[in-house]
Design an enzyme around this catalytic site. Structure first.
Site, short mmCIF file in Angstrom:
data_model
loop_
_atom_site.label_atom_id
_atom_site.label_comp_id
_atom_site.label_asym_id
_atom_site.label_seq_id
_atom_site.Cartn_x
_atom_site.Cartn_y
_atom_site.Cartn_z
N CYS A 1 -4.40 0.31 3.70
CA CYS A 1 -4.77 1.65 3.92
C CYS A 1 -5.52 1.57 5.20
O CYS A 1 -6.34 0.63 5.45
CB CYS A 1 -5.95 1.96 3.03
SG CYS A 1 -6.55 3.47 3.16
N ASN B 1 1.01 -3.65 -0.96
CA ASN B 1 1.17 -3.33 -2.46
C ASN B 1 1.85 -4.54 -3.06
O ASN B 1 2.50 -5.31 -2.62
CB ASN B 1 2.11 -2.16 -2.33
CG ASN B 1 1.15 -0.76 -1.79
OD1 ASN B 1 0.49 -0.14 -2.44
ND2 ASN B 1 1.53 -0.88 -0.55
N ARG C 1 5.71 5.87 2.42
CA ARG C 1 4.46 6.15 2.67
C ARG C 1 3.33 5.07 2.96
O ARG C 1 2.87 4.57 4.08
CB ARG C 1 3.80 7.29 1.75
CG ARG C 1 2.66 8.11 2.30
CD ARG C 1 1.43 7.58 2.15
NE ARG C 1 1.28 7.39 0.62
CZ ARG C 1 -0.01 6.69 0.35
NH1 ARG C 1 -0.98 6.37 1.20
NH2 ARG C 1 -0.50 6.40 -0.70
N ASP C 2 2.94 4.57 1.54
CA ASP C 2 1.98 3.46 1.73
C ASP C 2 2.44 2.28 2.39
O ASP C 2 1.59 1.49 2.91
CB ASP C 2 1.48 3.27 0.37
CG ASP C 2 0.20 2.71 0.24
OD1 ASP C 2 -0.41 2.98 1.36
OD2 ASP C 2 -0.33 2.06 -0.97
N HIS D 1 -2.68 -3.50 -4.91
CA HIS D 1 -2.45 -4.05 -3.95
C HIS D 1 -2.67 -5.46 -4.29
O HIS D 1 -3.39 -5.75 -5.08
CB HIS D 1 -3.38 -3.78 -2.76
CG HIS D 1 -3.07 -2.46 -1.93
ND1 HIS D 1 -3.05 -2.01 -0.68
CD2 HIS D 1 -2.83 -1.41 -2.61
CE1 HIS D 1 -2.62 -0.81 -0.42
NE2 HIS D 1 -2.61 -0.30 -1.58
N HIS E 1 -1.98 1.72 -9.13
CA HIS E 1 -1.32 1.52 -7.87
C HIS E 1 -2.27 0.18 -7.56
O HIS E 1 -3.52 0.00 -7.35
CB HIS E 1 -1.76 2.58 -6.99
CG HIS E 1 -1.50 2.40 -5.55
ND1 HIS E 1 -0.16 3.02 -5.03
CD2 HIS E 1 -2.12 1.73 -4.61
CE1 HIS E 1 -0.32 2.59 -3.85
NE2 HIS E 1 -1.20 1.77 -3.66
#
Length: 315
Positions: A249, A258, A24-25, A218, A216
């Site tokens: 994002c 990430n 996903r990310d 980055h 989470h």
């Protein structure tokens, strides 16, 4: 927090839990659009490598994030392994209903701690965004779908700078009002520093002891792993990471990759902190990802290899 891996502030944990968010990310910011088959392979190989929690995609409008347009099909195609949590990001009730129809029983809702970021993207305050999820909370409770939440731009925002802890606590309080008890603190723009991470983590745990916390990070400014270590010392046991260090994002200017799953697992292995992953398999996935997307990524381990790969000269 489970009984076998209780974390105490100021002490290194014996083990941590890493969620793979690459499908996903990681992929949502790539120009290369992967096929359903490629996404399914990456998900299934990640699970085989040891992922116990994996974010398989997002159920959002395809015009907003075209990289996630086929998440419904991906969710239906993956072979589910017992004991593995398959979760997805949703932004509204429609997305939640799509996720449920595709067989996903755990979804994540997200709201920004930054007022400027929230107003720029949704024309609503962070508190209004979270309270707007009340229909999702009601539907999830009625249909047996588990809700998780993410507080984006927790530590800083490219539109307003450092985000005060009071803003974060306000958003967390709103998530608790609608019944969400698992929350991610997300450094969306990579502006956090270790001291700030430690202080914010201690405060949220003190004020909301019934919440399961996830971090989470980055690696925008090279502090991702340092921030993770600060979280570990603050007593947090769950972390998101992404194969090959992909990510970013679409709605946060300046957000970049990430922390790389292979970097995290390698660091933990060198420290004696247990994870559920096989590092060699994760490294192989990272190399496959780079081959598919056609460019190198920020992953340190994919560039330099493991410390254990170094052949020392004979004395």
């Amino acid at each position: 927090m489970n009984d076998t891996a209780k974390l105490v502030a100021g002490q290194w944990p014996s083990s941590i839990i890493i969620c793979e968010v690459g499908p996903r990310d990681g992929l949502q910011n790539e120009q290369t659009l992967l096929t359903v088959e490629q996404k399914v392979e990456l998900i299934e190989r990640s699970v085989q490598a040891g992922a116990k929690i994996i974010e398989i995609g997002s159920f959002v409008h395809p015009k907003a994030v075209p990289q996630m347009a086929d998440t419904d099909e991906v969710a239906k195609r993956i072979r589910r392994v017992e004991g593995v949590e398959y979760r997805a990001l949703v932004l509204n009730l429609r997305g939640l209903q799509r996720a449920e129809a595709a067989g996903i029983q755990k979804v994540k809702l997200t709201a920004s701690a930054s007022r400027a970021h929230s107003l720029a993207n949704s024309k609503r305050t962070p508190e209004e965004v979270v309270r707007g999820f009340s229909d999702c909370a009601e539907y999830a409770a009625a249909h047996g779908v588990e809700l998780s939440g993410a507080v984006s731009t927790t530590f800083g925002c490219s539109l307003e700078g450092r985000v005060p802890i009071g803003n974060v606590l306000s958003v967390v309080s709103c998530f608790r009002e609608i019944g969400v008890k698992e929350l991610s603190l997300s450094d969306t723009t990579g502006m956090a520093n270790p001291q700030q991470v430690y202080e914010y983590c201690r405060q949220v745990q003190e004020q909301f002891p019934d919440v399961t916390w996830i971090l989470h990070f980055h690696n925008t400014r090279g502090m991702g792993l340092a921030n993770m270590m600060a979280g570990m010392l603050a007593g947090i046991e769950r972390y998101d990471a992404c194969f090959a260090g992909l990510g970013g994002c679409p709605f946060a200017p300046g957000a970049s990759g990430n922390i790389a799953t292979e970097d995290v697992i390698h660091m933990c292995q060198e420290m004696g902190v247990a994870t559920s992953y096989d590092l060699d398999q994760v490294i192989a996935i990272g190399h496959l990802v780079q081959k598919i997307i056609g460019h190198e990524t920020s992953s340190s381990i994919l560039k330099a290899g493991k410390c254990s790969d170094i052949v020392l000269p004979k004395k």
